[in-house]
Design an enzyme around this catalytic site. Sequence first.
Site, PDB file in Angstrom:
ATOM      1  N   ASP A  91      36.996  30.420  35.848  1.00  0.00           N
ATOM      2  CA  ASP A  91      37.510  31.136  37.004  1.00  0.00           C
ATOM      3  C   ASP A  91      37.492  30.054  38.077  1.00  0.00           C
ATOM      4  O   ASP A  91      36.409  29.659  38.540  1.00  0.00           O
ATOM      5  CB  ASP A  91      36.607  32.297  37.402  1.00  0.00           C
ATOM      6  CG  ASP A  91      37.164  33.032  38.604  1.00  0.00           C
ATOM      7  OD1 ASP A  91      37.600  32.349  39.566  1.00  0.00           O
ATOM      8  OD2 ASP A  91      37.183  34.268  38.613  1.00  0.00           O
ATOM      9  N   HIS A  92      38.647  29.517  38.428  1.00  0.00           N
ATOM     10  CA  HIS A  92      38.599  28.278  39.222  1.00  0.00           C
ATOM     11  C   HIS A  92      37.961  28.477  40.590  1.00  0.00           C
ATOM     12  O   HIS A  92      37.524  27.517  41.214  1.00  0.00           O
ATOM     13  CB  HIS A  92      39.986  27.618  39.319  1.00  0.00           C
ATOM     14  CG  HIS A  92      40.902  28.221  40.314  1.00  0.00           C
ATOM     15  ND1 HIS A  92      41.659  29.338  40.056  1.00  0.00           N
ATOM     16  CD2 HIS A  92      41.188  27.879  41.591  1.00  0.00           C
ATOM     17  CE1 HIS A  92      42.359  29.644  41.133  1.00  0.00           C
ATOM     18  NE2 HIS A  92      42.097  28.772  42.081  1.00  0.00           N
ATOM     19  N   HIS A 126      38.739  36.453  40.554  1.00  0.00           N
ATOM     20  CA  HIS A 126      38.270  35.703  41.732  1.00  0.00           C
ATOM     21  C   HIS A 126      37.508  36.576  42.734  1.00  0.00           C
ATOM     22  O   HIS A 126      36.428  36.215  43.194  1.00  0.00           O
ATOM     23  CB  HIS A 126      39.452  35.052  42.458  1.00  0.00           C
ATOM     24  CG  HIS A 126      40.335  34.221  41.563  1.00  0.00           C
ATOM     25  ND1 HIS A 126      39.846  33.442  40.549  1.00  0.00           N
ATOM     26  CD2 HIS A 126      41.678  34.052  41.541  1.00  0.00           C
ATOM     27  CE1 HIS A 126      40.853  32.819  39.945  1.00  0.00           C
ATOM     28  NE2 HIS A 126      41.972  33.171  40.530  1.00  0.00           N
TER      29      HIS A 126
HETATM   30  C1  BG6 Z   1      45.381  31.987  40.476  1.00  0.00           C
HETATM   31  C2  BG6 Z   1      46.369  33.109  40.522  1.00  0.00           C
HETATM   32  O1  BG6 Z   1      44.324  32.298  39.596  1.00  0.00           O
HETATM   33  O2  BG6 Z   1      44.861  31.765  41.784  1.00  0.00           O
HETATM   34  C3  BG6 Z   1      47.479  32.798  41.496  1.00  0.00           C
HETATM   35  O3  BG6 Z   1      46.914  33.312  39.217  1.00  0.00           O
HETATM   36  C4  BG6 Z   1      46.914  32.447  42.861  1.00  0.00           C
HETATM   37  O4  BG6 Z   1      48.381  33.900  41.626  1.00  0.00           O
HETATM   38  C5  BG6 Z   1      45.825  31.388  42.726  1.00  0.00           C
HETATM   39  O5  BG6 Z   1      47.978  31.979  43.660  1.00  0.00           O
HETATM   40  C6  BG6 Z   1      45.128  31.175  44.060  1.00  0.00           C
HETATM   41  O6  BG6 Z   1      44.253  30.085  43.953  1.00  0.00           O
HETATM   42  P1  BG6 Z   1      43.851  29.207  45.215  1.00  0.00           P
HETATM   43  O7  BG6 Z   1      42.885  28.216  44.673  1.00  0.00           O
HETATM   44  O8  BG6 Z   1      45.129  28.594  45.719  1.00  0.00           O
HETATM   45  O9  BG6 Z   1      43.265  30.149  46.208  1.00  0.00           O
END
Ligand code: BG6
Length: 491
Positions: free
Chosen positions: A176-177, A239
């Site tokens: 989950d990045h 997230h």
């Molecule tokens: C991803 C989603 O996991 O996270 C995207 O699939 C979203 O839809 C993105 O835009 C948002 O990540 P960050 O790091 O730009 O907040």
Amino acid sequence: MVKNANAPCDLMLFGALGDLAQRKLFPALYQLERAGLLAQGSRILAIARTKATTADVREQLFEKLRYHVKDSEFDAGVANAFLQRVDYLLLDFTDPDGYGALREWRDEPNNELIVYMATPPSMYGVIARNMKATSCCNEKTRVVVEKPIGHDLESSRVINDELGEVYHENQLFRIDHYLGKETVQNLIALRFANNLFASQWDQNHISHVEITVAESVGIEGRWGYFDQAGQIRDMIQNHLLQLLCLMAMDPPADLSADSIRDEKVKVLKALKRITPDMMDRYVVRGQYTAGTSNGKPVPGYLEEEDANKGSATETFVALKAEIDNWRWSGVPFYIRTGKRLPEKLSQIIIHFKPAPHYIFDPDQKHLANNKLIIRLQPDEGMALKILTKDQGLDKGMRLRQGPLELTFSETFEAERIPDAYERLLWEVMKGNQYLFVRRDEVEYAWRWVDEIIANWRDSGEPPKRYAAGTWGPVASIAMITRDGRSWYEDA
Ligand code: BG6
């Protein structure tokens, strides 16, 4: 199973020519090279279905690195040295006969083996089975997979079962990045290294919490994928619920992966179900119509390229989550996330309760609660809003609210904030799972979200419209206003 970070490793990257690999993974690996964190002898096998030679792929990756890495951080010498580690293999992932080439590539069988599946989840089981059948992996192999793990509880179980047939849970690194973001990890430091906050972190002292993850972008050419998912599966199930868990969990006994994940699971289990009769008051879903973004006109969701004009998929969700336990009873967590909102902004606001007895000017009473603002992105930092006396002879004991401010880029100015994938890849290399999601976390999150999705489906109500460039449907403002509160806006 924390490993020696400097041990050389072989990284097999499936889906190496896809968007995620090119935009995020290779730039992150390049940064690890630049920081001297890739051990001598570590190698990367880029695997994809496109016919190309290693030389072609290296050339292509060089250009992509130049494009995706900031100019000030791009060094052609480092990029070339890094690309010497990369070989390319053309492979049909579904064909077991092709996997012999993976074994042959590994000329140092003692190197740690990491398999990164940057592919659609439908491929995870196929790749895992083929790797096992051809003895390409063993019980020490570490396997990295991306979200989405399924589109509901049942499908996530199928994927997890398929992976589980080949790999033990302690070999699986589910990304989950958001957990790789420096500021998200800071939530753990903030809460558990500062007793000042630790002692205030409950329903006795906090009235409510807001979590906003706003994006100004729209669907960015991903309409087909996004329309199947919607904002609740794409952002809330993973997230946003991870952020909620980090904010709400009890102190873990230590920083080990299972101690932290055990505490997060307890929060997910304690989430109050949102039943059909609660939907009106607890959940708002929206879909953007034409409007503006950064001053330019933009189309609505249904007018985007490849759009199905009748889609009822949501691009915005606001909801009120409640956690049924001693710490959080009676403390709502207001959560909202959407595409095509006015700006990119992720922040958490903790609203503390006012002092038990108020002695200042009655017309300033609304000021009398402290707030802790945690800015996750951009402009990472924290501000604690406190009350002081306004200065000046004529001010008497008038109050003024001001911040105790910590802006990371100013306070720690020399330090570069690494991208989430740099941190995550580095942790995989060390074999440390604390920033990765365990199977039961995924499943409890789906269980909660599935019920909301089922309620939407049963009610047949379409999403509420909001114009691109606004903060979502008016109903999301009404949801919080009904509780006598408002979404925080920084004056
Ligand atoms: C991803 C989603 O996991 O996270 C995207 O699939 C979203 O839809 C993105 O835009 C948002 O990540 P960050 O790091 O730009 O907040």
